[in-house]
Each structure stands twice: as structure tokens, then as C-alpha cells.
Design an enzyme around this catalytic site. Structure first.
Site, mmCIF file in Angstrom:
data_model
loop_
_atom_site.group_PDB
_atom_site.id
_atom_site.type_symbol
_atom_site.label_atom_id
_atom_site.label_comp_id
_atom_site.label_asym_id
_atom_site.label_seq_id
_atom_site.Cartn_x
_atom_site.Cartn_y
_atom_site.Cartn_z
ATOM 1 N N HIS A 105 24.419 107.164 86.145
ATOM 2 C CA HIS A 105 23.056 107.321 85.640
ATOM 3 C C HIS A 105 22.206 108.198 86.564
ATOM 4 C CE1 HIS A 105 23.643 104.443 82.412
ATOM 5 N NE2 HIS A 105 24.229 103.622 83.286
ATOM 6 N N ASP A 123 20.068 111.236 85.281
ATOM 7 C CA ASP A 123 18.619 111.408 85.480
ATOM 8 C C ASP A 123 18.309 112.772 86.098
ATOM 9 O OD1 ASP A 123 18.287 108.911 84.460
ATOM 10 O OD2 ASP A 123 18.039 107.907 86.385
ATOM 11 N N ASP A 167 18.205 111.989 75.428
ATOM 12 C CA ASP A 167 18.393 113.433 75.633
ATOM 13 C C ASP A 167 17.708 114.248 74.542
ATOM 14 O OD1 ASP A 167 20.039 112.550 73.634
ATOM 15 O OD2 ASP A 167 21.655 113.962 74.087
#
Length: 868
Positions: A495, A499, A525
């Protein structure tokens, strides 16, 4: 008497006297031998306490006085009439005694002595007479002389003791019988004495063992009481630490000292869950080989395993290997960037508060000489409950202390602020404005990318819509952007990389638009760009091209190079939009159209697209209804062996027989969008299997196309296995899967394909060379047929490279034993070219016209028989 002279009388008297003296001497000698044997027997009874040593000693003693190389003792139970050999030593029959049943002694000399209860001195003549009279049966090796006596306790025969000689020169006498009988009479007494001593010593041993067990139990109880006292003292100490410790670090160190007094604790750490239960912190970490562990998200370590189990666990090397293989744990989670030594013994217990896990306390050893056991596990399980309470109490105390300090600080600051109110009033107003601005910014912007969020975007969109209503000449466009491969990046690299990727995307998007244009993140997204005051509608397309180009460029995120792309839908404001949200809906629909066309492109929304969306939604419902009414039928396209002009078989196609519009073929996309393709394929496969079972022709091949979902989804694969079992001629059924789906599935379908091969089914690749022509699928030797895509076959006539690829495929087909099948043969020119290249299996429009129905019925299908 008168004729006998005086000297003659004297000589006769002397002879009589000599015989008497000789007989008396023999009796004395016999008495001496008997007395010696009895003394020896008494000595044996006094010194031997184990019956296993008694019989060999008896044998040795008898051998001192008699010829006793062959000696045995057999016990007899008169109630059950069973014989049990106690000792057996024989120079000829020693090896076979183990296989002789106990009942065999009853029919021999042993049984005869036991029945008569009399001693027996038996030579060969007497033995043969006993056999002839039926008293005994001949058993074992024949002996020259046999001597046996009954062993009696009172008037009851309890056994037989015997010796025998295989040498005719070594025979026994009545004197030997008397001596042997005397020894046997006292053997019972000695036997009873030995047994009594054996029973006595066994009783003593049992009593000794009982005393040892009692002593061990007392020692264990003492040890348990000592451990309990130590444990109680440790618990008191842990309870006191909450008040005596200055801070949390000193508290954790003191807890570690308490544990060290209970067990080996050179390597110890405490891990706590954060309030969101998503991360682990390590406030205390002591390890002889590893540096202090850093905060990390939850993963698959030993600590997380104990958290999931909510119970203490003891893990040795073997258990760790099994847990790793099962996917329960992953080693080296303390510092994944620097893998260190693995512990040989690991002990961990959860810290529970109100049945909720707040953390874990763990001990580990790197030395095989020290391993934790169940005792340490139970101690840590018990102690961890009190440690959890102490930690919670200490944390609460620390938090209260911080709150108190914070409150005192706030009171002090408030007092100071009150004193300086007049001086800093303007500053406070400005700070308040900044706070309001910050709150407004946080409420209307994405926390990760600082772009406008959905709320602010919709607000701006409504404002622009209202402005457009007043000034229709203003051109406004909305770009709906979806990033390609974001889920793969997020799931594969983590993650934090995902990010960082989104942040970099937001920067690139902002660099492609003007200052007054709005870039927003709707979530995940999905991004949108609101372009206002456009001079020309083509300006929006140029922005979309710039965005696609910028997103296509590689991303370098924390040392990882990442590739992505963007699918963009463009929608323009027009008078048909009744509300602002309709523009967002249209742009979203155009974006999905771009993704379906291959991604990395943009599509402009139009009214036809809306009509198609409505039509697609309606068609999905119609297809659902058609499936419920079973309007789908199987139709069969012939497959030709062009060289022999014979029929290989049929390929099954799906036809939708619509009640009003007749046969329909172009419905796959609607069925796929509605998720109905597996059910339709199941229906067509059932019809094909029924056709196979009804057909009298045992050679025609029937090919049915299926999606790889029947291999990947367990419930669909179970249905497929049950369906193929209904086919009586499985070798005539061929299941085909497309090249593209096989590549996407990868190795996940290998076992399922192997299973279908073992069921005697045929397998085929459908639409091969439609895109990439992967040779790796061919060399796996899983497929019997490789069906070339129609587009590839039609290019063979004018494309030399395609013909070269066909020749290479033919070579592979010969080597890996599969057959090429050309699809889309619509002309005699293509058919002749394929035959010239050696590809004889084909289908298409021209093939269907080439063979009439009558020829199909008459032509024998020899090709398939050769393949079978």
C-alpha cells in the site's frame, strides 16, 4: 551236600560274602551320589532367584552325574491337559522346538509318563513296542535310549523331566533311573523354593517401584509448590511495578527481570497493537542477534500468528517449518530488509484485556541446548494475563498523567492567553481564520494527494453547470480517468508504494492542465479533470493525449520502477444534461468504453453510446430470460480432413433461437456482462454429450468450446467432471479453450487439464495465433489439437511470414504429437495452400460447402480412428 568238601563250602561262603559287600558298596556309592545331587540341588534352590537361571543350573547338575547332553522339562496341567515346555536342550531337535505345538507332547513319551505317573527307561525295542501298541506316536529324531520321570506335587503329576541319548554306546541303567528319579523328586521342592524367592523379590521390586513413584510424586509436588510460590511472588512483583516504575521503559525492564526469574529470557520482546489494530509497535525488544524491531503493519509473523489464535503457542524448528509451508507464518518479520538468525525455540502468549488481544509477549532461544517446554508455556500463559492487566493499568496511568499534564499546560496557556488577550487578539483572529481554512481544506481535499475530493468536485461541477445554463457559449468538458494496473501495483508492492504512485499521478495530472482547471480524486485510482472556458472542443482531446503520455512514462517509486497507463472518458456539457451529475455519468461510461477497447486511450461520449448502454442493459435481461427458457441450441460445423476428403468431426456452436427474431449469434458480450456465459456453455455441453450418446458413429470427434472459468472455479469444475462422466465414448469429446484465457490463467489450470486428459478426453487450443502465438502452451503436451485463428489462416495466402510460422508449427506438431486445425477456410486457394503445407485438418465456409450431407453420412472417418 555230602559231596561238597569243606574247602568248597568256605569258597562258596566267601563268594556270597563278596557279592554282599559289592552290592553294599554299590548302594553306598549310589547313596553318596544321591546325597551329593540333593546337596547340589539344595544349594541351587538357595542361591538362584530367577527361574530363567534355574533350569540351566538343573541341567548342569544332572550332567555331572548322568549322560545328559539332551535334557528337557515340560509342565503338565491335568485340568486343561495342556503341556508347556519350560526348558529344552537337544543336539538334534533344538531348532524345531519353537514350531512344535504344546499338544504334540501328549502323544509322545512325555505324555505317556504324565499319564502313567511312573518313571520310564525306554530303549529302541521298548519304544517300538509302545508305538505298535498305540500308546505313543513317533516324534522328533529317534534316540537310542530315553529316560523320563514324572514331576509330582503330592499325588498330582505337574510335569515330566527327561534325558535322552542318541549314542547306542551310552545307555542308561536302572541305577541311573533311581538317581534321576531321586533328583526329580527333590526338584519340585527346589522349584517351589525358587518360585517363592522369585515372587518375594518381585514383590520387593514392585514395592520399591511404588515407593519411587511416591517419592517422585512428592518431589514433583514440592517442585510445583516451589514454582507456585515463585510464580505468586512474581505476580505480586508485577502488580507492584505499576506503582513503583517511573516510566514505561523502566516498567518493561522490570517485567523482563521478573520473567528471567521464572524461565530463560535472554531474548524477549513485547509487541502492542495500535488502536486501529493495523500495526505492531515494539515498546520493549531485547535480542542478542537482532536490533530493536521497528513499527510495522500486520503481516504473517509469529507475533501475528499468536494474535490470530488468541492463545499461547510454543513453536520449535519442526513446527515452524510446517507453519511456513502451510502459509500461516513468514520468517524474518522483525527486519525484512536484514534477515538474521532464526530462533530454534519460540514461546509467545497474547496479552488479553476483556478477551481482546492488545499485544503479545514472546521469548525465544537461538541455542538448541535450551528449548522451551509445556511448563514454560503454561507459566507464560498464566503470567501474560497479569502482565496484560499491569500493562493496561500502567498505560492508563501514563495516559492519565499525560492528560493531567496536558490539562495543566492548557490551564497555564489559557491563563497566559487571558493575560495577553488585548495584545494578541488580532493574532488569535488570524490563527482562527487559518484553522478554518485548514478545516475547509481538509474537508474538501483528498488527504493523500491534496487534490479536490468528490465533495468539492461535485460542488464545483454544479457551479459550472449553473454558469453554463446562463452562458451556453462557454465550452466545458469533463475527463474521467482510470489508472491501469493500479490494483496489481497496490497488491504486489504494498500500500505504501500504491500511495506514492497515486501522489505522483496527481502531480503529473496537475502539470498537464491550466491553473483554473480542476483536478480531483474521486477515490481509489479514479481521477477527474474539469476543463472550463475551452476555445475549442479539440482542446480537451489534446489534454487527454498529454495525460495518457505522461501516465505512460515509467514511475520510480522508492527504488521500484512501475509502468501504468490511463483510460479516459470525455464528456462535454450540452443542453441535454438535466443536471450536473449526468456529465459525470457520461464521462464514466466513455471511460469504460475506452477500457474495453484496449485501454491507454480516450473515448468521447456520444448519444449512440448512451443508447448502447441502455440496449446492453436491456439485452442482458433478455439473455437472462432466454437462458431460463432454454432458447440456446447447439449447431454443428463439420471439420474436414482435406487430404482424404473425409470428416474428422464437428465443432459445436451456440445459436440463440429467439421466438420473434429467429436465430441470433452475436450475444456473447451481453451474456458475459451479465455473467451468464458459464450457464450457457453448460447447456450447450449437455446437448453435445446427449448427441454423442445417441450417435451410432463411433469415430466422429465433437469439439465444444468452454471458458477457463470451468477450470478455475471449483464449483464449475466439479460440474464439468460430473458431466463428462455421462459420456459413454469420452474419446470422441474434445474440450477447447482460447489461447488468451489459457495465458491469463497460467499454471493455475495445469492440474485440471491433466485430470481431463486422464479421463480420455481430447483437449484443444482455440483461436491460436490470434494475438501472440505462445509456443510455451504447445510444448506442455496437454493438447491434442491446436486450432489456428481464422484471421491468421486468411493471411497465409499473401503473407510469407505467416507461412513460415505455419511451417514451424507443423514441425512442433510432429515433435510434440498434436494436430493443427485451420479455421476460416473460405476459399479453395486457401485449402490447397494448407494441404501443400501439410495442414490437413480444417473448417470454414468452403469446407461446409465442400462436403454435402450425403457425403458426410457415407464417408468413413478414418482420420480420428488413427488418432485414437
Amino acid at each position: 551236600m555230602k559231596g561238597i568238601t569243606e574247602p568248597g563250602k568256605q569258597l562258596r561262603q566267601a563268594q556270597i560274602k563278596m557279592r554282599r559287600l559289592t552290592l553294599l558298596a554299590q548302594r553306598y556309592q549310589q547313596a553318596y551320589i544321591s546325597q551329593g545331587a540333593l546337596l547340589k540341588l539344595s544349594e541351587l534352590a538357595s542361591t538362584i532367584s530367577d527361574m530363567r537361571d534355574f533350569y540351566p543350573a538343573i541341567h548342569s547338575m544332572v550332567a555331572e552325574f548322568l549322560h545328559a547332553e539332551n535334557f528337557y522339562v515340560v509342565f503338565y496341567d491335568s485340568d486343561s491337559q495342556q503341556y508347556s515346555p519350560q526348558y529344552f536342550s537337544d543336539e538334534k531337535d533344538q531348532q524345531m522346538i519353537a514350531d512344535v505345538p504344546s499338544s504334540a507332547f501328549s502323544s509322545g513319551l512325555t505324555g505317556y509318563v504324565a499319564r502313567t505317573a511312573k518313571p520310564l527307561l525306554c530303549d529302541v525295542t521298548q519304544f517300538e513296542k509302545l508305538v505298535a501298541d498305540g500308546h505313543i506316536k513317533a516324534q522328533g529324531s529317534p534316540c537310542a535310549h530315553w529316560l523320563g520321570i514324572p514331576l509330582c506335587r503330592g499325588d498330582r503329576v505337574i510335569g515330566v523331566m527327561a534325558i535322552q541319548s542318541y549314542n547306542a554306546e551310552q545307555l542308561y541303567t536302572n541305577t541311573d533311573l533311581l538317581l534321576f528319579n531321586s533328583i526329580g523328586g527333590h526338584t519340585i521342592t527346589a522349584l517351589d523354593r525358587v518360585k517363592s524367592r522369585e515372587l518375594l523379590e518381585d514383590t520387593v521390586r514392585q514395592r520399591t517401584r511404588q515407593l519411587e513413584v511416591i517419592n517422585q510424586s512428592l518431589q514433583r509436588e514440592i517442585k510445583e509448590r516451589t514454582s507456585a510460590e515463585q510464580l505468586q511472588a512474581a505476580l505480586y512483583r508485577i502488580s507492584e511495578l505499576t506503582a513503583s516504575s517511573r516510566d514505561m521503559q523502566s516498567f518493561y525492564r522490570a517485567v523482563h527481570q521478573v520473567l528471567s526469574g521464572l524461565m530463560h529470557a535472554d531474548n524477549c520482546y513485547i509487541a502492542l497493537l495500535d488502536p486501529d489494530k493495523a500495526k505492531l509497535t515494539f515498546p520493549f525488544y531485547l535480542d542478542q542477534y537482532s536490533p530493536p524491531a521497528r513499527e510495522r503493519p500486520l503481516s504473517r509473523g509469529f507475533t501475528e500468528y499468536v494474535i490470530r489464535c488468541a492463545d499461547a503457542r510454543l513453536i520449535n524448528e519442526q513446527q515452524a517449518i510446517k507453519l511456513v509451508e502451510a502459509g500461516e507464518i513468514k520468517r524474518g518479520m522483525a527486519d525484512p530488509t536484514k534477515p538474521g538468525r532464526h530462533s530454534t525455540s519460540w514461546l509467545g502468549a497474547p496479552l488479553l484485556i476483556d478477551q481482546q488481544v492488545i499485544g503479545v509477549i514472546a521469548l525465544q532461544s537461538y541455542d538448541k541446548s535450551h528449548s522451551y517446554g509445556d511448563n514454560e508455556l503454561n507459566i507464560l500463559r498464566f503470567v501474560s494475563q497479569h502482565i496484560a492487566v499491569a500493562i493496561q493499568r500502567k498505560l492508563t496511568t501514563e495516559q492519565q498523567k499525560r492528560h493531567q499534564e496536558e490539562l495543566e499546560r492548557k490551564v497555564f496557556e489559557s491563563t497566559r492567553e487571558l493575560r495577553q488577550t488585548n495584545l494578541f487578539l488580532r493574532l488569535q483572529v488570524e490563527e482562527r481564520k487559518k484553522a478554518e481554512q485548514k478545516l475547509f481544506f481538509e474537508a474538501n481535499h483528498d488527504a493523500l494527494t491534496s487534490l479536490a475530493n468528490r465533495q468539492m468536485f461535485l460542488q464545483q461541477l454544479k457551479q459550472q453547470y449553473a454558469l453554463y445554463k446562463r452562458q451556453p457559449q462557454q465550452s466545458i468538458a469533463l475527463l474521467f480517468i482510470d489508472l491501469d494496473r493500479f490494483k496489481l501495483i497496490n497488491d504486489t508492492l504494498g500500500h505504501h508504494i500504491g500511495d506514492a504512485f497515486l501522489i505522483e499521478v496527481s502531480k503529473r495530472l496537475q502539470s498537464t492542465v491550466r491553473e483554473h482547471d480542476l483536478v480531483a480524486r474521486l477515490g481509489g485510482d479514479e481521477f477527474v479533470v474539469l476543463l472550463t472556458s475551452l476555445l475549442h472542443e479539440q482542446d480537451a482531446e489534446e489534454v487527454a493525449d498529454r495525460i495518457i503520455e505522461r501516465i505512460r512514462q515509467p514511475f520510480l517509486l522508492q527504488g521500484q520502477q512501475v509502468q501504468s497507463g490511463a483510460s479516459i472518458g470525455i464528456a462535454y456539457f450540452n443542453t441535454h444534461h438535466s443536471q450536473a451529475e449526468a456529465l459525470l455519468r457520461d464521462a464514466d461510461a466513455a471511460m469504460y468504453q475506452a477500457k474495453s477497447m484496449g485501454r491507454n486511450r480516450f473515448v468521447i461520449f456520444n448519444e449512440t453510446m448512451r443508447e448502447r448502454m441502455l440496449q446492453a442493459l436491456t439485452m442482458e435481461q433478455v439473455v437472462q430470460q432466454a437462458l431460463e427458457q432454454q432458447q440456446f441450441n447447439a449447431i454443428f460445423e463439420p471439420v474436414l480432413c482435406g487430404q482424404a476428403r473425409s470428416l474428422l468431426g464437428y465443432e459445436v456452436h451456440t445459436q440463440w433461437q429467439h421466438p420473434q427474431f429467429g436465430p441470433q449469434h452475436d450475444f456473447n458480450q451481453y451474456a458475459a456482462d451479465a455473467g451468464l456465459m458459464p450457464q450457457i456453455e453448460q447447456l450447450i455441453l449437455q446437448q453435445a454429450c446427449q448427441q454423442l450418446n445417441r450417435s451410432d458413429d463411433c469415430s466422429g470427434l465433437m469439439t465444444v468450446r468452454l471458458s477457463t472459468g470451468h477450470l478455475l472455479q471449483p464449483e464449475l469444475f466439479d460440474w464439468l467432471k460430473q458431466q463428462v462422466q455421462t459420456v459413454t465414448q469420452k474419446h470422441r469429446l474434445c474440450l477447447a479453450f482460447t489461447e488468451r484465457e489459457l495465458l491469463q490463467a497460467g499454471n493455475d489450470v495445469s492440474q485440471q487439464l491433466q485430470y481431463l486428459r486422464k479421463q480420455d478426453l481430447r483437449l484443444a487450443i482455440h483461436q491460436f495465433a490470434a494475438e501472440t502465438a505462445p509456443m510455451g502452451l504447445l510444448i506442455q503436451q496437454l493438447f491434442d489439437f491446436v486450432k489456428l485463428a481464422p484471421a491468421f489462416c486468411r493471411q497465409l495466402v499473401r503473407n510469407e511470414q505467416r507461412r513460415q510460422l505455419l511451417q514451424m508449427l507443423q514441425t512442433l506438431a510432429l515433435h510434440y504429437k498434436f494436430r493443427l486445425l485451420a479455421d476460416g477456410v473460405d476459399s479453395p486457394e486457401l485449402l490447397n495452400l494448407l494441404l501443400a503445407e501439410g495442414c490437413c485438418f480444417m473448417q470454414g465456409k468452403y469446407v461446409a460447402e465442400l462436403i454435402s450431407a450425403e457425403q458426410l453420412a457415407k464417408t468413413p472417418s478414418l482420420v480420428f480412428k488413427q488418432l485414437a
